[in-house]
Design a protein around this motif. Sequence first.
Motif, PDB file in Angstrom:
ATOM      1  N   ASP A 509       0.821  -1.200   0.000  1.00  0.00           N
ATOM      2  CA  ASP A 509       0.000   0.000   0.000  1.00  0.00           C
ATOM      3  C   ASP A 509       0.864   1.262   0.000  1.00  0.00           C
ATOM      4  O   ASP A 509       1.979   1.284   0.531  1.00  0.00           O
ATOM      5  CB  ASP A 509      -0.910   0.031   1.236  1.00  0.00           C
ATOM      6  CG  ASP A 509      -1.967  -1.059   1.205  1.00  0.00           C
ATOM      7  OD1 ASP A 509      -1.997  -1.817   0.223  1.00  0.00           O
ATOM      8  OD2 ASP A 509      -2.751  -1.155   2.164  1.00  0.00           O
ATOM      9  N   SER A 511       0.099   5.576   0.556  1.00  0.00           N
ATOM     10  CA  SER A 511      -0.883   6.614   0.853  1.00  0.00           C
ATOM     11  C   SER A 511      -0.172   7.869   1.325  1.00  0.00           C
ATOM     12  O   SER A 511       1.030   7.852   1.590  1.00  0.00           O
ATOM     13  CB  SER A 511      -1.870   6.139   1.933  1.00  0.00           C
ATOM     14  OG  SER A 511      -1.202   5.924   3.176  1.00  0.00           O
ATOM     15  N   GLU A 524      -6.571  10.709   5.209  1.00  0.00           N
ATOM     16  CA  GLU A 524      -5.617   9.896   4.468  1.00  0.00           C
ATOM     17  C   GLU A 524      -6.104   9.734   3.042  1.00  0.00           C
ATOM     18  O   GLU A 524      -7.298   9.501   2.804  1.00  0.00           O
ATOM     19  CB  GLU A 524      -5.448   8.529   5.117  1.00  0.00           C
ATOM     20  CG  GLU A 524      -4.470   7.610   4.390  1.00  0.00           C
ATOM     21  CD  GLU A 524      -4.297   6.255   5.088  1.00  0.00           C
ATOM     22  OE1 GLU A 524      -3.338   5.547   4.766  1.00  0.00           O
ATOM     23  OE2 GLU A 524      -5.142   5.925   5.942  1.00  0.00           O
ATOM     24  N   GLN A 526      -5.635   7.344  -0.040  1.00  0.00           N
ATOM     25  CA  GLN A 526      -5.093   6.050  -0.432  1.00  0.00           C
ATOM     26  C   GLN A 526      -4.748   6.087  -1.919  1.00  0.00           C
ATOM     27  O   GLN A 526      -5.615   6.305  -2.767  1.00  0.00           O
ATOM     28  CB  GLN A 526      -6.115   4.936  -0.162  1.00  0.00           C
ATOM     29  CG  GLN A 526      -5.564   3.541  -0.264  1.00  0.00           C
ATOM     30  CD  GLN A 526      -4.721   3.156   0.943  1.00  0.00           C
ATOM     31  OE1 GLN A 526      -4.846   3.735   2.000  1.00  0.00           O
ATOM     32  NE2 GLN A 526      -3.867   2.161   0.791  1.00  0.00           N
TER      33      GLN A 526
END
Length: 529
Positions: A509, A511, A524, A526
């Motif tokens: 991931d 972000s 946040e 993403q």
Amino acid sequence: MPRIRPRTAWMTGVLTTAVAAGLLTAVPAQAVVGDPADGQLYAFTAKLNIGDGKRSCTGALVEQQWVLTAASCFADDPAQGHSIAGGAPKLKTTATVGRPNLAKPTGSVVKVVELVPREDRDLVMAKLEKPVMGVTPVNVSSAAPAKGEELRVTGYGRTKDEWVPGLLHTARFTVDTVNATTLGLSGRAPGAAICKGDTGGPAFRERGGRFELVGVNSRSMQGGCFGNEDETRTDAVDSRVDDVANWVDLVSARTLLPRKNWGDAVHLASGYFTSDPADGKRRMDLFVAWKDGSASLFRGADHDDPKYPFSAEYQLEGPGSYWTRARAVTAGRYTDSGRDGLTVRWSTGKLSTYTHVDEFGFHDEKTLASSDSWKNARLITSGRFTDNPLRDDLLVLWEDGSTSMYIDTGVNGVRKESQLTWADKGWKNAAQISAGEFTGKKTADLMIRWKDGQTQVFPGVDPSGYHNGRVGITKIGSHWKNASQITVGSFTKPNGRLNDIMVRWNTTDLSYHPGIDNKGTHGEVQLVG
């Protein structure tokens, strides 16, 4: 005056009628009437084969997985306009990129899998099945061309004496008119003309060895082209791209980050590498060193969509390069040029600075130090820790938990200015450090992510130490203990405060957290995952 005719080559065979949009054979017709292109100089020019030879067009690689070309290349009847449906092309289409000599096995041949048309002009973004590496995409300019300006055009279309030439050709043109969505061009060099097969080809300005795309070939009078020798006019109409540069960025950004395995990102460093922050147009760029030794530069976007902070990827080094020996990387401003560079601590104990990094590579390397003692420099970060607004300083966290600061590293080497802390077991628990502007102090703040998941900011660090306590961003045991790499930069908007944190997590991931301040994180975004 006869109308200017679309020039897409199609329908294998001979010319049927002069009224049939001036369309000739679909036997691959390649090149602007002009001179053969010089090697790989214009390697971003793509040759489009549509319908296994039924049509032939030209395009420009504007991102590793996207070619910009004319929508009329894919229209059922180009003579009736450029309106097409988005999605997979009706006819099988391939793009040949990085092959100025079609007889040689250089470059790549990639299938086109999706079309994203622009409704207000003869323009379409063509998505490739996989990214083309090893070819630098052409930058899309946001500066409008001016009347009388000289542009260069490249193409794989017909020449004055070749029906099916095998070389990419190029010629110079003059901007005659600038309209809302189109440009009027005419040949500048003797005999210069845009011919069949050049539809969709790039028209760009050349500045200091760099290229800026401003138009895409749409229609032409084809004066002097093979099969049209009686025509003397070289007028042409191009679709403007400078005023839709943001659209190009947004379309291409869809595939930019997700196609990478972010679990293999070993080092992240953000900076203004490809632009000067003073122009206020782009967000920060991102440098990434990967597990296999390759190195990439992601160019910051100049639009406002927070989901797509970058608009292009440039591969600076391939797998197996010397970047496998990098142990710590930071970005900062080390000269008065306004552009940022990189400081790297290598496995050999060498500490070096590239005073400038851009899409063309690493420039002006300076060795700052080379000794076994620098093997103990575990984490490094560059920041504005003194009152010098033009050049950054270097803060080092050593293996024993001590921290040091070095002033003006890009010019004066690693002249040791001060010991901020002595050996401290507590500081050994620091997992990552990064300098940023969070609290509005006179000097930069230091952000630390501890191994237990706690993230803190030390406001206003300078050569005499840490003065203003600590600001808590995340608590002990938070999910931030899963952060593998962090970098601080302006990812929310161009030339913003350095108050966003980009995180590569211990999965795949990626972000970022916008607007970090002394109150903590604020949401946040993403990007991958």
